[in-house]
Design a protein around this motif. Structure first.
Motif, mmCIF file in Angstrom:
data_model
loop_
_atom_site.group_PDB
_atom_site.id
_atom_site.type_symbol
_atom_site.label_atom_id
_atom_site.label_comp_id
_atom_site.label_asym_id
_atom_site.label_seq_id
_atom_site.Cartn_x
_atom_site.Cartn_y
_atom_site.Cartn_z
ATOM 1 N N ARG A 85 0.835 -1.204 0.000
ATOM 2 C CA ARG A 85 0.000 0.000 0.000
ATOM 3 C C ARG A 85 0.872 1.258 0.000
ATOM 4 O O ARG A 85 0.586 2.225 -0.709
ATOM 5 C CB ARG A 85 -0.929 -0.028 1.225
ATOM 6 N N TYR A 86 1.928 1.265 0.791
ATOM 7 C CA TYR A 86 2.836 2.412 0.797
ATOM 8 C C TYR A 86 3.497 2.585 -0.571
ATOM 9 O O TYR A 86 3.664 3.717 -1.041
ATOM 10 C CB TYR A 86 3.912 2.241 1.873
ATOM 11 N N ALA A 87 3.865 1.473 -1.196
ATOM 12 C CA ALA A 87 4.483 1.548 -2.520
ATOM 13 C C ALA A 87 3.488 2.079 -3.550
ATOM 14 O O ALA A 87 3.840 2.894 -4.408
ATOM 15 C CB ALA A 87 4.990 0.165 -2.938
ATOM 16 N N SER A 88 2.229 1.634 -3.471
ATOM 17 C CA SER A 88 1.198 2.104 -4.402
ATOM 18 C C SER A 88 1.020 3.613 -4.291
ATOM 19 O O SER A 88 1.002 4.330 -5.297
ATOM 20 C CB SER A 88 -0.139 1.410 -4.108
ATOM 21 N N LEU A 89 0.901 4.096 -3.055
ATOM 22 C CA LEU A 89 0.707 5.533 -2.858
ATOM 23 C C LEU A 89 1.963 6.324 -3.198
ATOM 24 O O LEU A 89 1.880 7.475 -3.645
ATOM 25 C CB LEU A 89 0.280 5.792 -1.416
ATOM 26 N N GLY A 90 3.135 5.721 -2.993
ATOM 27 C CA GLY A 90 4.379 6.365 -3.407
ATOM 28 C C GLY A 90 4.441 6.532 -4.918
ATOM 29 O O GLY A 90 4.846 7.592 -5.430
ATOM 30 N N LEU A 91 4.016 5.494 -5.653
ATOM 31 C CA LEU A 91 3.981 5.582 -7.118
ATOM 32 C C LEU A 91 2.963 6.615 -7.579
ATOM 33 O O LEU A 91 3.194 7.332 -8.555
ATOM 34 C CB LEU A 91 3.644 4.210 -7.710
#
Length: 236
Positions: free
Chosen positions: A83-89
Motif C-alpha cells: 500500500r505504501y508503494a502504491s501511494l508512493g507511485l
C-alpha cells in the motif's frame, strides 16, 4: 508486495482517469482565476494522493475485502509495504502529471498575445524552477500527511481513523502557527522574507525541493515500519 500494488491500481483504474480529467478542468479555471500557474500547479498536485489514499481505505472496508485479503498468500507486512508503494507511485505520477500539464499550459500561454490573459499568466511570472518547486513541495506536504494518516488507517481502519486524522492535523497546524508566530518574523528582514528572496535567486526552488524529497522519503519509510507493527497487532 507486487500483488498488492497490482490490486490497488486495478481498484483505482477508473478513479485515476476521472481524477485526471477533473484536474485538467480545475487547472484551467484555477490558473485563470488565480492569475498564476505556480499556485494552480501546487493545488492540482496536492489533490490525487490524499484522495486516492482514502479511496483505497474505503475499498478495504467494503464487503470485508480487507479480511478476505488476509486469507490470501499475503503477509500483513506485504500488505502494508504494498500500500505504501502504491501511494508512493501515485505521488510520483502526480508530480509528473502536474508538471506535464503545467508546462503544456505554459507553452500555450506563451503564444497568447499580451493583454488577453491576466498579468500573472506569462512565462516570466512562472519560471520552470518555481513550477517544479511548487509541485514537489505540494506533493511532499501531502505525502507527510499520508505518513501520519496511514498508520492510523492500518491500526483502526478508515472509519475510525478519519476521526483522529483531522484532530492531529488541527493540533499540528495550531502548534506550527504558534511556533512561527512566536519565533519567526514575517516582516521585511525576517525569516520568511529572507527565504522568499533566497528562493527567487537562481534555481534555489530546486534545491529546496530536493531537500524536501529527502526528508519526506525518510519520514515515509519510518511511517511504513510503524504501520507494519501496528497492523500486525490489529485484530479483526
Amino acid at each position: 508486495m507486487k500483488t498488492m500494488i497490482v490490486a490497488d491500481f486495478c481498484t483505482l483504474r477508473n478513479a485515476l482517469l476521472q481524477l485526471m480529467a477533473i484536474c485538467v478542468v480545475i487547472a484551467l479555471f484555477m490558473g485563470y482565476a488565480m492569475g498564476t500557474l505556480i499556485g494552480m500547479a501546487a493545488a492540482i498536485a496536492a489533490m490525487p494522493p490524499f484522495m486516492l489514499l482514502f479511496s483505497l481505505a474505503a475499498t478495504d472496508e467494503q464487503n470485508s475485502w480487507e479480511r478476505f485479503r488476509l486469507t490470501l498468500p499475503l503477509t500483513r507486512r506485504q500488505v502494508v509495504f504494498g500500500r505504501y508503494a502504491s501511494l508512493g507511485l501515485i505521488a510520483i505520477g502526480t508530480i509528473v502529471f502536474a508538471l506535464a500539464l503545467s508546462f503544456l499550459l505554459l507553452g500555450i500561454i506563451s503564444f497568447v498575445p499580451s493583454g488577453i490573459l491576466p498579468e500573472g499568466l506569462t512565462p516570466a511570472e512562472n519560471p520552470p524552477a518555481a513550477l517544479v518547486g511548487s509541485v514537489v513541495g505540494a506533493v511532499g506536504v501531502i505525502t507527510l500527511g499520508m505518513a501520519i494518516a496511514l498508520p492510523l488507517v492500518f491500526r483502526f481502519g478508515m472509519t475510525r481513523a478519519t476521526r483522529f486524522v483531522p484532530v492531529i492535523v488541527v493540533i499540528a497546524l495550531a502548534a506550527g502557527i504558534g511556533f512561527f508566530d512566536a519565533n519567526i518574523s514575517f516582516t521585511s528582514g525576517g525569516f520568511f522574507s529572507n527565504l522568499m528572496l533566497w528562493l527567487d535567486t537562481g534555481n534555489n526552488y530546486l534545491f529546496l525541493a530536493a531537500a524536501l524529497v529527502a526528508v519526506v522519503a525518510l519520514v515515509y519509510g519510518a511511517s511504513a515500519l510503524i504501520a507494519t507493527k501496528l497492523y500486525e497487532k490489529r485484530e479483526f
